[in-house]
Design a protein around this motif. Structure first.
Motif, PDB file in Angstrom:
ATOM      1  N   GLU A 192       0.817  -1.222   0.000  1.00  0.00           N
ATOM      2  CA  GLU A 192       0.000   0.000   0.000  1.00  0.00           C
ATOM      3  C   GLU A 192       0.848   1.268   0.000  1.00  0.00           C
ATOM      4  O   GLU A 192       0.424   2.300  -0.524  1.00  0.00           O
ATOM      5  CB  GLU A 192      -0.920  -0.006   1.229  1.00  0.00           C
ATOM      6  CG  GLU A 192      -2.025  -1.044   1.153  1.00  0.00           C
ATOM      7  CD  GLU A 192      -2.737  -1.243   2.489  1.00  0.00           C
ATOM      8  OE1 GLU A 192      -2.369  -0.534   3.463  1.00  0.00           O
ATOM      9  OE2 GLU A 192      -3.641  -2.099   2.562  1.00  0.00           O
ATOM     10  N   ASN A 193       2.065   1.189   0.567  1.00  0.00           N
ATOM     11  CA  ASN A 193       2.906   2.373   0.699  1.00  0.00           C
ATOM     12  C   ASN A 193       3.975   2.496  -0.380  1.00  0.00           C
ATOM     13  O   ASN A 193       4.759   3.445  -0.371  1.00  0.00           O
ATOM     14  CB  ASN A 193       3.577   2.391   2.075  1.00  0.00           C
ATOM     15  CG  ASN A 193       2.563   2.577   3.196  1.00  0.00           C
ATOM     16  OD1 ASN A 193       1.509   3.167   2.995  1.00  0.00           O
ATOM     17  ND2 ASN A 193       2.877   2.053   4.364  1.00  0.00           N
ATOM     18  N   LEU A 194       4.029   1.560  -1.323  1.00  0.00           N
ATOM     19  CA  LEU A 194       5.085   1.599  -2.332  1.00  0.00           C
ATOM     20  C   LEU A 194       5.022   2.853  -3.198  1.00  0.00           C
ATOM     21  O   LEU A 194       6.054   3.367  -3.644  1.00  0.00           O
ATOM     22  CB  LEU A 194       5.013   0.351  -3.221  1.00  0.00           C
ATOM     23  CG  LEU A 194       5.570  -0.936  -2.606  1.00  0.00           C
ATOM     24  CD1 LEU A 194       5.281  -2.121  -3.512  1.00  0.00           C
ATOM     25  CD2 LEU A 194       7.072  -0.817  -2.348  1.00  0.00           C
ATOM     26  N   LEU A 195       3.814   3.326  -3.467  1.00  0.00           N
ATOM     27  CA  LEU A 195       3.678   4.521  -4.302  1.00  0.00           C
ATOM     28  C   LEU A 195       3.336   5.760  -3.485  1.00  0.00           C
ATOM     29  O   LEU A 195       2.744   6.704  -4.017  1.00  0.00           O
ATOM     30  CB  LEU A 195       2.620   4.296  -5.391  1.00  0.00           C
ATOM     31  CG  LEU A 195       2.966   3.300  -6.494  1.00  0.00           C
ATOM     32  CD1 LEU A 195       2.016   3.435  -7.673  1.00  0.00           C
ATOM     33  CD2 LEU A 195       4.410   3.429  -6.964  1.00  0.00           C
TER      34      LEU A 195
ATOM     35  N   ALA B 173      -0.326 -10.598  -5.381  1.00  0.00           N
ATOM     36  CA  ALA B 173      -0.583 -10.237  -6.777  1.00  0.00           C
ATOM     37  C   ALA B 173      -1.969  -9.632  -6.920  1.00  0.00           C
ATOM     38  O   ALA B 173      -2.168  -8.630  -7.627  1.00  0.00           O
ATOM     39  CB  ALA B 173      -0.441 -11.471  -7.672  1.00  0.00           C
ATOM     40  N   LEU B 174      -2.925 -10.242  -6.261  1.00  0.00           N
ATOM     41  CA  LEU B 174      -4.288  -9.714  -6.267  1.00  0.00           C
ATOM     42  C   LEU B 174      -4.320  -8.304  -5.688  1.00  0.00           C
ATOM     43  O   LEU B 174      -5.011  -7.419  -6.207  1.00  0.00           O
ATOM     44  CB  LEU B 174      -5.199 -10.641  -5.461  1.00  0.00           C
ATOM     45  CG  LEU B 174      -6.645 -10.194  -5.240  1.00  0.00           C
ATOM     46  CD1 LEU B 174      -7.398 -10.161  -6.560  1.00  0.00           C
ATOM     47  CD2 LEU B 174      -7.347 -11.117  -4.246  1.00  0.00           C
ATOM     48  N   LYS B 175      -3.549  -8.080  -4.642  1.00  0.00           N
ATOM     49  CA  LYS B 175      -3.513  -6.765  -3.994  1.00  0.00           C
ATOM     50  C   LYS B 175      -3.018  -5.686  -4.955  1.00  0.00           C
ATOM     51  O   LYS B 175      -3.531  -4.557  -4.945  1.00  0.00           O
ATOM     52  CB  LYS B 175      -2.605  -6.834  -2.768  1.00  0.00           C
ATOM     53  CG  LYS B 175      -2.614  -5.583  -1.889  1.00  0.00           C
ATOM     54  CD  LYS B 175      -3.909  -5.466  -1.110  1.00  0.00           C
ATOM     55  CE  LYS B 175      -3.866  -4.314  -0.130  1.00  0.00           C
ATOM     56  NZ  LYS B 175      -5.112  -4.209   0.656  1.00  0.00           N
TER      57      LYS B 175
ATOM     58  N   GLY C 121      -4.859  -0.857  -7.877  1.00  0.00           N
ATOM     59  CA  GLY C 121      -4.639  -0.115  -9.108  1.00  0.00           C
ATOM     60  C   GLY C 121      -3.174   0.130  -9.411  1.00  0.00           C
ATOM     61  O   GLY C 121      -2.849   0.941 -10.282  1.00  0.00           O
ATOM     62  N   LEU C 122      -2.259  -0.553  -8.711  1.00  0.00           N
ATOM     63  CA  LEU C 122      -0.840  -0.403  -9.003  1.00  0.00           C
ATOM     64  C   LEU C 122      -0.481  -1.031 -10.332  1.00  0.00           C
ATOM     65  O   LEU C 122       0.532  -0.695 -10.941  1.00  0.00           O
ATOM     66  CB  LEU C 122       0.012  -1.025  -7.892  1.00  0.00           C
ATOM     67  CG  LEU C 122      -0.212  -0.484  -6.473  1.00  0.00           C
ATOM     68  CD1 LEU C 122       0.814  -1.061  -5.523  1.00  0.00           C
ATOM     69  CD2 LEU C 122      -0.154   1.036  -6.456  1.00  0.00           C
ATOM     70  N   SER C 123      -1.325  -1.956 -10.790  1.00  0.00           N
ATOM     71  CA  SER C 123      -1.159  -2.579 -12.100  1.00  0.00           C
ATOM     72  C   SER C 123      -2.532  -3.015 -12.594  1.00  0.00           C
ATOM     73  O   SER C 123      -3.424  -3.308 -11.793  1.00  0.00           O
ATOM     74  CB  SER C 123      -0.219  -3.794 -12.008  1.00  0.00           C
ATOM     75  OG  SER C 123      -0.133  -4.470 -13.246  1.00  0.00           O
ATOM     76  N   GLY C 124      -2.704  -3.060 -13.897  1.00  0.00           N
ATOM     77  CA  GLY C 124      -3.945  -3.559 -14.455  1.00  0.00           C
ATOM     78  C   GLY C 124      -3.982  -5.066 -14.524  1.00  0.00           C
ATOM     79  O   GLY C 124      -5.045  -5.668 -14.700  1.00  0.00           O
TER      80      GLY C 124
ATOM     81  N   SER D  73      -6.977  -9.536 -13.944  1.00  0.00           N
ATOM     82  CA  SER D  73      -6.955  -8.261 -14.663  1.00  0.00           C
ATOM     83  C   SER D  73      -8.071  -7.344 -14.188  1.00  0.00           C
ATOM     84  O   SER D  73      -9.081  -7.797 -13.632  1.00  0.00           O
ATOM     85  CB  SER D  73      -7.076  -8.483 -16.174  1.00  0.00           C
ATOM     86  OG  SER D  73      -8.426  -8.482 -16.597  1.00  0.00           O
ATOM     87  N   ASP D  74      -7.869  -6.061 -14.423  1.00  0.00           N
ATOM     88  CA  ASP D  74      -8.894  -5.066 -14.147  1.00  0.00           C
ATOM     89  C   ASP D  74      -9.488  -4.550 -15.455  1.00  0.00           C
ATOM     90  O   ASP D  74      -9.975  -3.421 -15.520  1.00  0.00           O
ATOM     91  CB  ASP D  74      -8.287  -3.904 -13.347  1.00  0.00           C
ATOM     92  CG  ASP D  74      -9.349  -3.084 -12.613  1.00  0.00           C
ATOM     93  OD1 ASP D  74     -10.417  -3.634 -12.308  1.00  0.00           O
ATOM     94  OD2 ASP D  74      -9.109  -1.888 -12.357  1.00  0.00           O
TER      95      ASP D  74
END
Length: 486
Positions: free
Chosen positions: A195-198, A227-229, A234-237, A337-338
């Motif tokens: 959660e804090n990476l970005l 991976a799901l997280k 939204g860190l990746s699609g 995927s999102d």
């Protein structure tokens, strides 16, 4: 630090402000002032962007034993060994292992009782002077959470999305500081690390499409949930993991391969799901364009599907892991995927492989693709979506369905009258492939009926799923299965 802006991938602005600098420097200073951790920062590709924050913050002598940047390939090979690809997970691992081991050999006798050692490394390619190159990298930290402890490790893959190299370097440095801060102070809460990476960044500047936790501190972490997280936040699609449960970096997994992807709920995977993929594979293998290519079979779970069975807007993790375990029992790689719209999924794949791409679906899904209401949010509507989806020779592999005792195929399905000419055109140009090599006995089988039979104790369901799937459902009591009393 002055304010800098750059356009993000979605037209937004990447921003570095005085507040961002202050926050990142504060994190670096907190690490510098904590006497526990001591180690090495090794960086290849964009500059010493992470190390710079620690020296700017002050007090780095209490944290940094050494910094190193080995840019020349011959020099890098001499330090870390030869590598086929320099921006790769294997190169990063070599860097982490080498630098961590050196810390132990050189410092353990004098500092081992007072310090927990770490090695941070990144190997990246930022925007070149000419531009146009893929800007991405591997970042990781190998660390002891306590003195003389076994090491733990966090590795992630990033894509840098700023248009200017200087801003890519800035963002890379911030991510690196966030990773070290998370590893040292939140290793007992891996989701907080993610959660804090970005922190102080946006997804318009950095995308994180893979993260892996390993080692003694993370022995209870399921990396599939991590991976799901990534996708949830939204860190990746997209995130991906293999049948062995190991997370995969999508670009590496897809590179130069032909791809067949089947979207579904897989609650549970049925013999129909497997036959759809195998029937499509048999058709694809006759395509001259894939004669010398490896074909990657993917099963896709969308966030929309995972959320649809949840309460309060959260994903039911037990249900997710059940589906993941059952797909793994089938030997299949899973994509999260999102991307609800198929054209977004197609574009993602186009960007990562030059191989043939096929999407496998049943007739009901094909009919849903032709519902104009699904594209009301797009300025060009259904035509814009189809223009994006069917470029690069993408094909839809269509499995028939049973309706009122009649088999409905790609050639007999009907869409809205005003869209029938468009359907006929796409069918005529070969965008749809009729899976006429299906197994007729499978057509009556529906996942929702199988799910009901499992909960009801109707043993017929066992013949409607692959054998390994049936065994696992019974062993772990998935989907409300009740073991018969002895």
């Amino acid at each position: 630090m002055t304010r800098q802006t750059s356009p993000g991938v979605d037209g937004g602005q990447g921003v570095v402000t005085v507040e961002v600098a202050a926050d990142t420097l504060q994190k670096a200073l907190r690490i510098n002032l904590d006497p526990r951790w001591y180690g090495t920062i090794a960086e290849i590709g964009a500059g010493q962007e992470v190390a710079r924050w620690f020296f700017q913050a002050g007090g780095a002598a209490g944290t940094v034993a050494k910094t190193i940047s080995a840019y020349d390939m011959a020099v890098s090979d001499a330090v870390y060994g030869r590598s086929g690809r320099y921006v790769s997970s294997s190169r990063l691992q070599a860097m982490l292992d080498h630098e961590f081991q050196l810390n132990l050999e050189r410092l353990e006798d004098t500092r081992g009782d007072a310090n927990a050692f770490f090695a941070f490394a990144d190997t990246v390619v930022a925007r070149s002077y000419r531009g146009g190159n893929e800007c991405h990298g591997w970042i990781g930290v190998k660390f002891q959470s306590h003195v003389r402890d076994e090491p733990s490790q966090i590795v992630l893959h990033v894509r840098m999305l700023d248009a200017e190299a200087s801003l890519q370097q800035e963002a890379l440095g911030i991510v690196g500081v966030n990773l070290l801060h998370g590893a040292f102070f939140h290793h007992h809460e891996p989701e907080v690390v993610i959660e804090n990476l970005l922190d102080r960044l946006t997804t318009g500047r950095i995308e994180i499409d893979m993260i892996q936790f390993r080692g003694i501190e993370f022995r209870s972490v399921d990396n599939r949930l991590m991976a799901l997280k990534l996708v949830q936040l939204g860190l990746s699609g997209v995130a991906m993991f293999g049948p062995d449960g190991d997370v995969l970096q999508p670009s590496e997994a897809l590179r130069k391969r032909a791809v067949l992807v089947e979207r579904g709920s897989f609650r549970p995977p049925t013999v129909v799901n497997i036959d759809m993929l195998q029937s499509a594979l048999a058709k694809l293998e006759h395509d001259p364009a894939v004669s010398e290519r490896e074909v990657l079979l993917l099963t896709e779970l969308t966030m929309a599907n995972l959320m649809s069975i949840a309460t309060g807007g959260t994903v039911n993790r037990r249900d997710f892991l059940a589906r993941a375990d059952l797909l793994a029992a089938c030997g299949l790689t899973t994509l999260i995927s999102d991307y609800v719209e198929y054209h977004r999924l197609a574009q993602y794949l186009f960007d990562r492989t030059d191989g043939r791409i096929g999407i496998v679906m049943g007739v009901p899904s094909l009919a849903d693709v032709f519902k104009e209401s699904n594209y009301a949010h797009m300025p060009g509507g259904i035509l814009e979506s189809f223009g994006r989806m069917f470029k690069n020779e993408l094909k839809l592999y269509i499995y028939p369905m049973l309706r009122d005792g009649e088999v409905v195929t790609v050639d007999t399905v009907r869409v809205e009258p005003e869209l029938q000419p468009l359907y006929d055109y796409l069918n005529g140009r070969g965008s749809f492939v009729d899976l006429d090599n299906y197994k007729p006995d499978y057509l009556p089988i529906l996942s929702r009926d199988v799910l009901k039979r499992i909960a009801a104790g109707d043993e017929i369901w066992e013949s409607q799923v692959p054998g390994d799937v049936a065994d696992l459902i019974k062993k772990r009591a998935f989907f409300d299965y009740h073991r018969p009393e002895a």
